[in-house]
Motif scaffolding. Sequence first.
Motif, short mmCIF file in Angstrom:
data_model
loop_
_atom_site.label_atom_id
_atom_site.label_comp_id
_atom_site.label_asym_id
_atom_site.label_seq_id
_atom_site.Cartn_x
_atom_site.Cartn_y
_atom_site.Cartn_z
N THR A 136 36.26 45.65 54.32
CA THR A 136 35.61 44.59 53.55
C THR A 136 35.46 44.99 52.09
N TYR A 137 35.07 46.26 51.89
CA TYR A 137 34.94 46.75 50.51
C TYR A 137 36.28 46.73 49.79
N ARG A 138 37.33 47.18 50.49
CA ARG A 138 38.67 47.18 49.88
C ARG A 138 39.14 45.76 49.58
N GLU A 139 38.91 44.86 50.56
CA GLU A 139 39.31 43.47 50.34
C GLU A 139 38.56 42.85 49.17
N GLU A 140 37.25 43.16 49.07
CA GLU A 140 36.46 42.64 47.96
C GLU A 140 36.97 43.19 46.63
N LYS A 141 37.29 44.48 46.64
CA LYS A 141 37.81 45.09 45.42
C LYS A 141 39.16 44.49 45.04
N ILE A 142 40.03 44.31 46.05
CA ILE A 142 41.34 43.70 45.78
C ILE A 142 41.17 42.26 45.31
N ARG A 143 40.21 41.54 45.95
CA ARG A 143 39.96 40.15 45.54
C ARG A 143 39.50 40.08 44.08
N LYS A 144 38.61 41.02 43.71
CA LYS A 144 38.14 41.04 42.32
C LYS A 144 39.28 41.36 41.37
#
Length: 255
Positions: A136-144
């Motif tokens: 989730t953290y990685r996806e959030e970072k990638i999304r940002k």
Amino acid sequence: MEEELERTLGEKGRELQAALEELRVKEFSYKVNELKSTLPLLGRCVICTLRLPCKHYSDASEMPSVSPISKDNFSVQAYTKNLDASDIMPKLPKAEPKEFSIRFRGRDNKYSIPIQERAVSLPNAQKLKLIEKIETYREEKIRKEIEKIQEMKEAEKRQKREMQTLEALRLKHVKKQKEKLDKYKEEIKARNEQLKNYFDEEEKKKRKDEEKRRKYIEIKKKELEEYYEKKKMMESISKQKVFDLEKEIVSSIRG
């Protein structure tokens, strides 16, 4: 916790990158040594790789002997086996000795059983939660990052549109100024043509006036010459008459 996890993941990533770089360098060195040991067998120079003789060696016996090479283990597992990822996993609480009491003959006796510390892996549910949290953290970072890239693209598009609008306005202004300049040039040309015609007419008129004046002067000059000629003639006639009259008077007096 997220900052510490990100820092730890970054450190492990750098260690993994260093191990892979070391693997690449060693594999490249092995390939070079393998090529050097193969070239003499093919009758080629170990320096320029051309067929013998060349400018370095004239025969294969002149080339230095290459030490035998040993093929190391170039697998990724061999270079990453020393990387420990256990320090990024949550720490489990230490097991405490289990105490219990037994009542015997009216007395309570307490006993404790020491529990040996051992490496206990996380239950599957906790592992999944941790992995899910990391993902989730990685996806959030990638999304940002994607949103940031999209914003940069949109800003670039807006800037491009603004530049195109400004360029269109500039070209429109240049076209308008060019039309004004062409119109002004046409007006100047027409005005110069009018001035030229005016001065030509004035020059013609001036020449006509000069011609009239010259003719008038010539006529007056001719009239003046005729006048002086007539005057001279009249003076001559007058003198002759006076002379004749004097002669007649003198003759009459003598007679």
